[in-house]
Design a protein around this motif. Sequence first.
Motif, PDB file in Angstrom:
ATOM      1  N   TYR A  13     -26.937  35.439 -10.021  1.00 50.90           N
ATOM      2  CA  TYR A  13     -26.982  34.596 -11.177  1.00 50.90           C
ATOM      3  C   TYR A  13     -25.687  33.619 -11.124  1.00 50.90           C
ATOM      4  O   TYR A  13     -24.731  34.001 -11.353  1.00 50.90           O
ATOM      5  N   ASP A  14     -25.979  32.351 -11.119  1.00 46.89           N
ATOM      6  CA  ASP A  14     -24.997  31.435 -11.203  1.00 46.89           C
ATOM      7  C   ASP A  14     -24.029  31.548 -10.342  1.00 46.89           C
ATOM      8  O   ASP A  14     -22.813  31.712 -10.486  1.00 46.89           O
ATOM      9  N   ARG A  47     -35.460  45.699 -13.018  1.00 46.00           N
ATOM     10  CA  ARG A  47     -36.204  44.487 -13.107  1.00 46.00           C
ATOM     11  C   ARG A  47     -36.593  43.796 -11.787  1.00 46.00           C
ATOM     12  O   ARG A  47     -37.892  43.113 -11.537  1.00 46.00           O
ATOM     13  N   PHE A  52     -39.958  41.309 -11.895  1.00 39.07           N
ATOM     14  CA  PHE A  52     -39.471  40.018 -12.717  1.00 39.07           C
ATOM     15  C   PHE A  52     -38.618  39.096 -12.154  1.00 39.07           C
ATOM     16  O   PHE A  52     -38.330  38.126 -12.681  1.00 39.07           O
ATOM     17  N   VAL A  72     -45.398  40.187  -9.716  1.00 34.53           N
ATOM     18  CA  VAL A  72     -45.379  41.614 -10.781  1.00 34.53           C
ATOM     19  C   VAL A  72     -46.873  42.064 -11.241  1.00 34.53           C
ATOM     20  O   VAL A  72     -47.124  43.017 -11.404  1.00 34.53           O
ATOM     21  N   ASN A  73     -47.789  41.129 -11.414  1.00 37.48           N
ATOM     22  CA  ASN A  73     -48.917  41.260 -11.768  1.00 37.48           C
ATOM     23  C   ASN A  73     -49.893  42.187 -10.661  1.00 37.48           C
ATOM     24  O   ASN A  73     -51.128  42.602 -11.089  1.00 37.48           O
ATOM     25  N   PHE A  77     -47.249  48.766 -11.632  1.00 41.31           N
ATOM     26  CA  PHE A  77     -46.271  49.594 -11.971  1.00 41.31           C
ATOM     27  C   PHE A  77     -46.318  49.513 -13.734  1.00 41.31           C
ATOM     28  O   PHE A  77     -46.372  48.443 -14.311  1.00 41.31           O
ATOM     29  N   PHE A  79     -44.512  49.415 -17.264  1.00 41.64           N
ATOM     30  CA  PHE A  79     -42.891  49.059 -17.755  1.00 41.64           C
ATOM     31  C   PHE A  79     -42.719  49.353 -19.047  1.00 41.64           C
ATOM     32  O   PHE A  79     -43.576  48.912 -19.834  1.00 41.64           O
ATOM     33  N   PHE A  81     -40.503  48.977 -22.436  1.00 41.05           N
ATOM     34  CA  PHE A  81     -39.210  47.815 -22.864  1.00 41.05           C
ATOM     35  C   PHE A  81     -38.531  48.498 -23.938  1.00 41.05           C
ATOM     36  O   PHE A  81     -39.033  49.350 -24.816  1.00 41.05           O
ATOM     37  N   SER A  83     -37.477  46.566 -26.214  1.00 44.30           N
ATOM     38  CA  SER A  83     -38.007  46.329 -27.682  1.00 44.30           C
ATOM     39  C   SER A  83     -39.685  46.752 -27.868  1.00 44.30           C
ATOM     40  O   SER A  83     -40.407  46.211 -28.683  1.00 44.30           O
TER      41      SER A  83
ATOM     42  N   ARG B  93     -30.444  24.376 -16.151  1.00 48.72           N
ATOM     43  CA  ARG B  93     -29.361  23.730 -16.334  1.00 48.72           C
ATOM     44  C   ARG B  93     -29.970  22.313 -16.810  1.00 48.72           C
ATOM     45  O   ARG B  93     -31.120  21.881 -16.688  1.00 48.72           O
ATOM     46  N   ASP B 157     -40.780  37.466 -28.867  1.00 51.37           N
ATOM     47  CA  ASP B 157     -40.236  38.282 -28.036  1.00 51.37           C
ATOM     48  C   ASP B 157     -40.884  38.408 -26.572  1.00 51.37           C
ATOM     49  O   ASP B 157     -41.937  38.639 -26.373  1.00 51.37           O
ATOM     50  N   GLU B 162     -44.121  39.513 -20.422  1.00 50.07           N
ATOM     51  CA  GLU B 162     -43.671  40.304 -19.324  1.00 50.07           C
ATOM     52  C   GLU B 162     -44.540  41.565 -19.352  1.00 50.07           C
ATOM     53  O   GLU B 162     -44.889  42.060 -18.305  1.00 50.07           O
ATOM     54  N   GLN B 165     -47.787  40.767 -18.047  1.00 50.95           N
ATOM     55  CA  GLN B 165     -47.972  40.442 -16.490  1.00 50.95           C
ATOM     56  C   GLN B 165     -47.715  41.885 -15.779  1.00 50.95           C
ATOM     57  O   GLN B 165     -48.274  42.119 -14.631  1.00 50.95           O
ATOM     58  N   SER B 166     -46.916  42.824 -16.258  1.00 49.79           N
ATOM     59  CA  SER B 166     -46.612  44.104 -15.547  1.00 49.79           C
ATOM     60  C   SER B 166     -48.221  45.015 -15.651  1.00 49.79           C
ATOM     61  O   SER B 166     -48.423  45.811 -14.886  1.00 49.79           O
ATOM     62  N   LEU B 167     -48.870  44.407 -16.781  1.00 51.56           N
ATOM     63  CA  LEU B 167     -50.078  45.491 -16.796  1.00 51.56           C
ATOM     64  C   LEU B 167     -51.447  44.642 -15.907  1.00 51.56           C
ATOM     65  O   LEU B 167     -52.296  45.026 -15.897  1.00 51.56           O
ATOM     66  N   GLY B 168     -50.781  43.549 -15.256  1.00 51.83           N
ATOM     67  CA  GLY B 168     -51.714  42.841 -14.526  1.00 51.83           C
ATOM     68  C   GLY B 168     -52.290  41.523 -14.790  1.00 51.83           C
ATOM     69  O   GLY B 168     -53.013  41.031 -14.013  1.00 51.83           O
ATOM     70  N   ALA B 169     -51.705  40.837 -15.674  1.00 54.58           N
ATOM     71  CA  ALA B 169     -52.304  39.677 -16.149  1.00 54.58           C
ATOM     72  C   ALA B 169     -51.396  38.342 -15.366  1.00 54.58           C
ATOM     73  O   ALA B 169     -50.221  38.672 -15.247  1.00 54.58           O
ATOM     74  N   GLY B 170     -52.219  37.353 -14.837  1.00 55.47           N
ATOM     75  CA  GLY B 170     -51.374  36.338 -14.520  1.00 55.47           C
ATOM     76  C   GLY B 170     -50.604  35.481 -15.537  1.00 55.47           C
ATOM     77  O   GLY B 170     -50.909  35.814 -16.717  1.00 55.47           O
TER      78      GLY B 170
END
Lengths: 354, 262
Positions: A13-14, A47, A52, A72-73, A77, A79, A81, A83, B93, B157, B162, B165-170
């Motif tokens: 990263y960077d 991640r 991700f 990812v979709n 898996f 996940f 979080f 939060s 950037r 949030d 995410e 997406q992890s559950l399969g959604a585009g």
Amino acid sequence: MALLSLEQVSVAYDNHFILEDFNLQLEKGQLLSLLGPSGCGKTTTLRLIAGFLNAEQGKFMFSGQDYTHVPVNKRNFGFVFQSYALFPHMSVYDNVAFGLRLRKLKEAEVKKRVLRMLDIVSLNDFEKRLPQSLSGGQRQRVAIARALVIEPDLLLFDEPLSNLDANLRVNMRVEIRRIQQELGITTVYVSHDQEECFSISDQVAVMNQGKIEQLDHPAAIFKYPASEYVARFIGFGNFISFENRNDEGEDIELSTKGFNFQAVKRLNGAGNKGLLGAIRPDDLQLLVNVVDSKLVSNTLPGTVQVSTYLGRSYQYEVETELGTFTVNQEMEEPFRQGQRVTVYFPKEKLVLVQ
Amino acid sequence: MKEGNRALSLYTLLVFIFLLGPLAIISVTSFEPGTILKFPPEGFSLRWYKNIFEVSMFMETFKTSVIVSMLGNLLALLLGVPAAYALSRFSFRGRDTLNALFLSPVLIPGIVLGFTLLRYLIVVYGLPIYAGLLIGHTVIMLPFIIRVIASSLANFDFAVEEAAQSLGAGRLYTFYKIVLPNIRSGIMAAILIAFLESFNNVDISVFMTGPGVSTLPIQMLTYVQNYFDPTIAAISVILMVLTAALMFIIERLMGFAYFTKR
């Protein structure tokens, strides 16, 4: 063969490598924790496994297939979080059903599975509630149910308990371990809390600056850290640098500045590598009599500098010729400040690290 | 303490009179039965309200204003929603520069912006006046759309995205099913605020109107140059009521606190 393996993976990263030539293997059904301070690369690793993040170099193999470029979709898996990341506009039921509906299951089947999963996480009567009306622990359970209901091939946890209060944290980690074992699901768990990791894991990987310092069973890491970094991280507060080492006898003979020490030899060399001695404050003992430490091995004369009361025991800072040592000792009558004492290092507790 | 409070109350009252006084005077004069705008009015009549609907130019330019504001709003949304999303979601950037760039139409004097648009869109590229007007209004609405939606996304949030997406959604599905429903009130508020900004605009429109194409505020400007009857006061009252109603809806949707923070 391992179910999951990261091979020579690098993430930057960077222009700064977070992971470099990183390797990791995990067997089916196991719970592996990635443990380390913030910035050690544990969340990046998680991640990356989730999809991700993309690796610049290296390969991610899962169940014999190359998953490096699977989005990812498409990974299937689960996940969880930090939060919780529940969908705020959906009821508990719809949150849990989300992944199943995407898999085009019939509504009757969706219902059956959602209700069964809510039962597993003990949230039976909460289907219609919105996330904002739930407590932290309940939200976390919804998040776990939502990740589990899709019958994921791998379950990933990112510091799932750090937003809960202390008591709930202990209950939830038992819960997570119970569900994980009940369903036999392979899991990667990220946390900075060593107690949490040790209590629920089959394997713990202690990470530092994008590398795994040690990967082993929790008990093995707890007793026999492999490096100074791991030793410090898991609470070995006292260190002695030795000048000489002799492995010929029954015990390992060590010496520095005229003081002699012995450390127990262990099978397969666990905790026997290197010239740095490490020992926990709980394992040191303070003796009232002053002995001639040049003659009696594993002892050091010293002076009590600071004494603090910890509840179960007293903690002392003892100054010696080899530096200051921290000692926890249970006793009725505490040592006074300035009192001359002898620090005793039991040879079976003294660990050598690199 | 009591003394201070009284002085403060008086001061507040004066500020309110200063702010609302002219509006009250306009409202009252709009009911003047005579042909000349004066205060206090000499009676009560709805004559000039009726006149609005009889002057065809008012009705036509009102229609133009509504169409331009709504179409421009749509265009600004199509450009602004993805921009606001990208600015909030990703760090890259030049993000701050881009952010400043998107907000720049608010910072540049309207006259300058209007003249520049005229100079290029109409004179150099020969666009029809109507198209120029539409583009001009899209440009002035864009910063408001981006600003309001971005502040709505700031509370979102992105782990939630995410999770989907992890559950399969585009990505697109996630945006429609998860992100949009959670910023709906922000989008509504953005639409209303941008609409008000565009509907009341004079400084851009004045360059972008011409023979046969004009907006209501420009028509009002032309009208007061030629007539001094209370029609203009009557229109002002109607616009004030409409604006107040919209602001009330915005307040209900998000609360004004939304725009004063950050």
